[in-house]
Motif scaffolding. Structure first.
Motif, PDB file in Angstrom:
ATOM      1  N   THR A  51      85.630  41.571  27.730  1.00  0.00           N
ATOM      2  CA  THR A  51      85.402  41.380  29.168  1.00  0.00           C
ATOM      3  C   THR A  51      84.768  42.582  29.855  1.00  0.00           C
ATOM      4  N   HIS A  52      85.079  43.805  29.367  1.00  0.00           N
ATOM      5  CA  HIS A  52      84.515  45.007  29.991  1.00  0.00           C
ATOM      6  C   HIS A  52      84.652  46.190  29.046  1.00  0.00           C
ATOM      7  N   HIS A  53      84.063  47.324  29.425  1.00  0.00           N
ATOM      8  CA  HIS A  53      83.839  48.412  28.466  1.00  0.00           C
ATOM      9  C   HIS A  53      85.027  49.340  28.247  1.00  0.00           C
ATOM     10  N   HIS A  54      86.130  49.194  28.961  1.00  0.00           N
ATOM     11  CA  HIS A  54      87.227  50.162  28.819  1.00  0.00           C
ATOM     12  C   HIS A  54      87.784  50.179  27.387  1.00  0.00           C
ATOM     13  N   PRO A  55      88.158  51.406  26.922  1.00  0.00           N
ATOM     14  CA  PRO A  55      88.609  51.560  25.527  1.00  0.00           C
ATOM     15  C   PRO A  55      89.792  50.666  25.152  1.00  0.00           C
ATOM     16  N   ASP A  56      90.685  50.391  26.096  1.00  0.00           N
ATOM     17  CA  ASP A  56      91.843  49.542  25.750  1.00  0.00           C
ATOM     18  C   ASP A  56      91.430  48.072  25.575  1.00  0.00           C
ATOM     19  N   HIS A  57      90.130  47.775  25.739  1.00  0.00           N
ATOM     20  CA  HIS A  57      89.616  46.412  25.540  1.00  0.00           C
ATOM     21  C   HIS A  57      88.612  46.323  24.392  1.00  0.00           C
ATOM     22  N   VAL A  58      87.942  47.439  24.077  1.00  0.00           N
ATOM     23  CA  VAL A  58      86.917  47.408  23.020  1.00  0.00           C
ATOM     24  C   VAL A  58      87.273  48.275  21.807  1.00  0.00           C
ATOM     25  N   GLY A 107      83.896  44.482  39.942  1.00  0.00           N
ATOM     26  CA  GLY A 107      84.936  45.019  40.832  1.00  0.00           C
ATOM     27  C   GLY A 107      85.734  46.086  40.109  1.00  0.00           C
ATOM     28  N   HIS A 108      86.464  45.681  39.076  1.00  0.00           N
ATOM     29  CA  HIS A 108      87.209  46.653  38.253  1.00  0.00           C
ATOM     30  C   HIS A 108      86.196  47.562  37.551  1.00  0.00           C
ATOM     31  N   THR A 109      85.211  46.932  36.881  1.00  0.00           N
ATOM     32  CA  THR A 109      84.027  47.656  36.403  1.00  0.00           C
ATOM     33  C   THR A 109      82.803  46.916  36.941  1.00  0.00           C
ATOM     34  N   GLY A 129      90.431  39.509  31.706  1.00  0.00           N
ATOM     35  CA  GLY A 129      90.459  40.957  31.495  1.00  0.00           C
ATOM     36  C   GLY A 129      91.300  41.664  32.534  1.00  0.00           C
ATOM     37  N   ASP A 130      90.709  42.654  33.202  1.00  0.00           N
ATOM     38  CA  ASP A 130      91.426  43.428  34.231  1.00  0.00           C
ATOM     39  C   ASP A 130      90.959  43.068  35.640  1.00  0.00           C
ATOM     40  N   THR A 131      90.521  41.811  35.841  1.00  0.00           N
ATOM     41  CA  THR A 131      90.097  41.394  37.182  1.00  0.00           C
ATOM     42  C   THR A 131      91.281  40.808  37.948  1.00  0.00           C
TER      43      THR A 131
HETATM   44 ZN    ZN Z   1      90.101  48.029  32.361  1.00  0.00          ZN
END
Ligand code: ZN
Ligand code: FE
Length: 256
Positions: A51-58, A107-109, A129-131
């Motif tokens: 969903t987005h680039h943050h390390p806890d997701h990729v 928004g979040h990213t 994701g984190d939305t």
């Molecule tokens: Zn995030």
């Protein structure tokens, strides 16, 4: 088709769908919980959604693509690991006869996307994701309050039965803040005690459902008179829709 949250790190969930021995995962920040689940059930990983680039997701993508032949999809407008197929608003992908539609939710990213699918044998699923969190929303690291408000309103327009598959177990702390904003919301207090019971048993509070979130989540309710009255009480200046949302998000950042 079955849906499972795999706990990762301290409060992440890696969502896993499985069907006929095949699996799809969303936001694998860590490969190990996914590899363990695949090994113990004998599933083959076909697809990874990001969903987005943050390390806890990729963070687990490279190890999973090294260990499997999974295809990886992710946001077109964010930096992704090599080999990720870029997707943006309105594009689709298919897995096991299930079509996912991509929704841009900045928004979040800045380039955050969400995935929405309607399996034939269970309620629709939203991987956001984190939305959108249960009772809350992601912090605004890269986007504006106006963007996040628009993103949340896009998600709020999906079918009410939609299973909301958030990437973090933040529900109880979100609900504490939500109750501070809307102390007279009875749906909210009933939901909070259900979630307290679940957490006391070590169970996830997720997935939530969109129709419930519309009743209890202050970030989906920033146009409601009850929420506006609370915000006005703290920040008594004339405000437009985005100002109310921004003041609410700032309040949550400051809230302990
Ligand atoms: Zn995030
Ligand atoms: Fe996260």
């Amino acid at each position: 088709m079955n849906l499972i949250p795999l706990p990762a790190f301290s409060d992440n969930y890696i969502w896993l769908l499985h069907h006929n021995g095949r699996a799809l995962v969303v936001d694998p920040g860590d490969a190990q919980p996914v590899l363990d689940a695949l090994a113990s059930a004998g599933w083959v990983l076909d697809v990874i959604l990001v969903t987005h680039h943050h390390p806890d997701h990729v963070g687990g993508v490279a190890a999973l693509t090294a260990a499997t032949s999974a295809t990886v999809y992710g946001p077109a407008h964010e930096k992704m690991p090599p080999g990720v197929i870029p997707l943006t608003q309105g594009e689709t992908l298919s897995w096991q006869g299930l079509e996912f539609e991509v929704i841009d939710v900045p928004g979040h990213t800045a380039g955050h996307i969400a995935y929405f699918g309607q399996p034939s044998d269970m309620a629709p699923v939203l991987f956001c994701g984190d939305t959108l969190f249960s009772g809350g929303c992601g912090r605004l690291f890269e986007g504006t309050p106006d963007q996040m408000l628009n993103s949340l309103e896009k998600l709020a327009g999906l079918p009410g039965a939609t299973q909301v598959c958030c990437a973090h177990e933040y529900t109880l702390s979100n609900l504490k803040f939500a109750r501070h904003i809307e102390p007279a919301n009875l749906d909210l207090s009933a939901y909070e005690s259900r979630c307290q019971d679940l957490r006391a048993q070590g169970l996830p509070t997720l997935p939530s459902h969109l129709d419930l979130e519309l009743k209890i989540n202050p970030f989906l309710r920033s146009r409601q008179p009850s929420v506006r009255a609370s915000v006005q009480h703290r920040t008594p200046t004339p405000m437009d829709d985005a100002d109310y949302f921004a003041a609410l998000r700032q309040w949550k950042n400051d809230y302990r």
